[in-house]
Design a protein around this motif. Structure first.
Motif, short mmCIF file in Angstrom:
data_model
loop_
_atom_site.label_atom_id
_atom_site.label_comp_id
_atom_site.label_asym_id
_atom_site.label_seq_id
_atom_site.Cartn_x
_atom_site.Cartn_y
_atom_site.Cartn_z
N UNK A 46 0.82 -1.26 0.14
CA UNK A 46 -0.05 -0.20 0.01
C UNK A 46 0.88 1.21 0.07
N UNK A 47 2.02 1.30 0.79
CA UNK A 47 2.91 2.58 0.98
C UNK A 47 3.51 2.93 -0.33
N UNK A 48 3.92 2.03 -1.04
CA UNK A 48 4.78 2.19 -2.30
C UNK A 48 3.81 3.02 -3.22
N UNK A 49 2.60 2.34 -3.74
CA UNK A 49 2.03 3.33 -4.56
C UNK A 49 1.49 4.58 -4.11
N UNK A 50 1.18 4.71 -2.71
CA UNK A 50 0.57 5.99 -2.16
C UNK A 50 1.81 6.71 -2.36
N UNK A 169 -5.90 -7.84 6.02
CA UNK A 169 -5.68 -7.07 7.28
C UNK A 169 -4.69 -6.16 6.94
N UNK A 170 -3.56 -6.49 6.25
CA UNK A 170 -2.45 -5.72 6.28
C UNK A 170 -2.92 -4.05 5.65
N UNK A 171 -3.61 -4.12 4.62
CA UNK A 171 -4.10 -3.06 3.81
C UNK A 171 -5.02 -2.09 4.64
N UNK A 172 -5.80 -2.96 5.43
CA UNK A 172 -6.71 -2.16 6.25
C UNK A 172 -6.06 -1.36 7.44
N UNK A 173 -5.06 -2.16 7.99
CA UNK A 173 -4.12 -1.51 9.01
C UNK A 173 -3.37 -0.38 8.33
N UNK A 275 -8.17 8.90 2.49
CA UNK A 275 -8.25 8.35 3.99
C UNK A 275 -8.27 7.03 3.91
N UNK A 276 -9.00 6.24 4.76
CA UNK A 276 -9.19 4.80 4.64
C UNK A 276 -9.65 4.07 3.66
N UNK A 277 -10.08 4.97 2.77
CA UNK A 277 -10.81 4.45 1.44
C UNK A 277 -9.87 3.57 0.76
N UNK A 278 -8.42 3.93 0.61
CA UNK A 278 -7.52 3.09 -0.11
C UNK A 278 -7.11 1.99 0.56
N UNK A 279 -7.38 1.74 1.87
CA UNK A 279 -6.95 0.59 2.55
C UNK A 279 -8.15 -0.23 2.12
#
Length: 432
Positions: A46-50, A169-173, A275-279
């Motif tokens: 998640x972090x790299x594309x963000x 779980x990972x992307x949600x967190x 916000x959390x939508x990306x997760x």
């Protein structure tokens, strides 16, 4: 290997996931270690594309992450598979995990010091892809050496299911982290979690037994070499095995044409306020895969596995297209989850066909090809989605890709029907 008795009641066996491989201690350790490491990896996924979108404000650059990952996969996936057939697979795993760890430390350092370089991100993703390509081939090719043959489908299903559970779980967190802190603070936290959690995979590999190459019954006893000739030999075997070749082709169609992942950062921000939508978007496909895995007992009883594989790929494409048309976050997540369940069925069937029918001397090389297809396909899909979004908009890139995947999958098996004729227990895949 440890003998495992059948003790599950019939009702549970019909639908529930088969947990018998966990009674084998060495497999259980690997399963635990890889599950923890995979959870950490999702923070980076998640972090790299963000981070890339935050630096460039352009989905095309996010799509370029797919290119940076795919090219090393193409080269080192094939070469790594040959190495896994020629060397001790435990040693191969340890070396490749060292490369993975180096890439994680690099991502963490550039985030801490706020380097802000899109090019450096591409380089570190490429390095991570090198380690992943080699380790993936060696790890998966080891499964038939660690559990009884009758438990290979169950072990494959467990691997996929726990992978997808971590992907939920990972992307949600990670989404919660990005919702709670600004990007500059959230990125080092996400990369740090991945770096720490990866120690579990290294621990599991250290506890593995040595897995040197098995004697080749058709060879002259000389050591195997992991050079170009070995790679070509594996590709030649694949080319003369139509069912396996078609199973790879249909998966490439599904992933390259219908994977919308590169669009998630832009869609999350523009359609759902960030916000959390990306997760949720990054977790949605994995949610469906996890639920599909937990109710996967029926997959092992399928006889028309080729037909089931085609139906799963068509279902994936149609569900992806429908998700692209939705405007409510809950509906997008639900439809992506349906696609994820179809993808779980497809993945388990392809992996089972490959592990059961390929001889051990070929498993590493074929797993190398599988790594290129399974991991490289979505990354090419990232490039396809990002490029189409830049030229035609996110709607066309998302919906059009899903519909194209469903149509081309049907056309492929109409022209080459060997896959739909395949049945479990009939050794058509092994014959040239």
């Amino acid at each position: 290997m440890t003998a495992v008795k059948e003790t599950r009641p019939r009702g549970a066996r019909r639908w529930a996931i088969d947990l018998r491989p966990l009674r084998v201690p060495v497999y259980r350790r690997i399963w635990v270690g890889n599950s923890v490491a995979m959870l950490g990896f999702q923070f980076t996924a998640v972090a790299v594309p963000v981070e890339m979108f935050a630096l460039t404000r352009d989905s095309f650059w996010v799509g370029l992450l797919g290119v940076a990952a795919f090219l090393p996969l193409l080269v080192f996936g094939l070469w790594g598979g040959a190495v896994a057939d020629a060397r001790d697979r435990r040693a191969v795993l340890l070396v490749s995990q060292a490369v993975l760890w180096a890439s994680m430390v690099g991502l963490l350092a550039q985030a801490v010091f706020r380097v802000g370089s899109p090019v450096l991100l591409l380089v570190l993703v490429a390095l991570q892809s090198v380690g992943f390509a080699v380790s993936g081939a060696a790890r998966t090719a080891s499964i038939p050496r660690l559990v009884p043959a009758e438990l290979v489908p169950a072990a494959s299903t467990l691997n996929f299911t726990t992978h997808t559970a971590a992907s939920v779980l990972g992307p949600l967190l990670a989404g919660l982290i990005f919702a709670a802190w600004e990007v500059g603070v959230a990125l080092p936290i996400a990369y740090g979690v991945d770096t720490v959690f990866f120690t579990a995979a290294v621990w599991a590999t250290l506890r593995m037994p040595a897995l040197p190459p098995e004697p080749d019954p058709d060879g002259d006893g000389s050591p195997r070499r992991a050079g170009l000739a070995s790679v070509v030999d594996g590709l030649r075997y694949l080319a003369t095995t139509p069912v396996l070749l078609l199973s790879f082709a249909i998966d490439l169609i599904a992933m390259v044409l219908a994977m919308p992942r590169a669009l998630f950062p832009e869609i999350a921000e523009e359609r759902f306020g960030g916000g959390a939508a990306v997760g949720w978007l990054f977790s949605a496909i994995a949610i469906g895969s996890m639920l599909g895995g937990l109710t996967s007992g029926w997959i092992g009883r399928l006889h028309r596995q080729g037909v089931a594989l085609v139906c799963a790929v068509v279902g994936w494409g149609l569900a992806i297209a429908a998700a692209g048309l939705a405007r409510q976050l809950w509906l997008v997540v639900g439809l992506l989850a349906v696609a994820g369940a179809a993808d779980l069925v497809s993945a388990v069937l392809r992996q089972t066909m490959l592990l059961v029918h390929a001889p051990d001397r070929m498993r590493g090389r074929l797993q190398g090809v599988n790594t290129v297809v399974v991991a490289g396909g979505p990354r090419l899909g990232d490039l396809r989605a990002g490029t189409m979004a830049a030229g035609f908009g996110t709607g066309v890139a998302w919906v059009g890709g899903g519909l194209a995947a469903a149509v081309l999958a049907v056309l492929l098996v109409a022209v080459f029907p060997a896959l739909v004729r395949y049945r479990a227990g009939v050794d058509t895949a092994a014959r040239p």
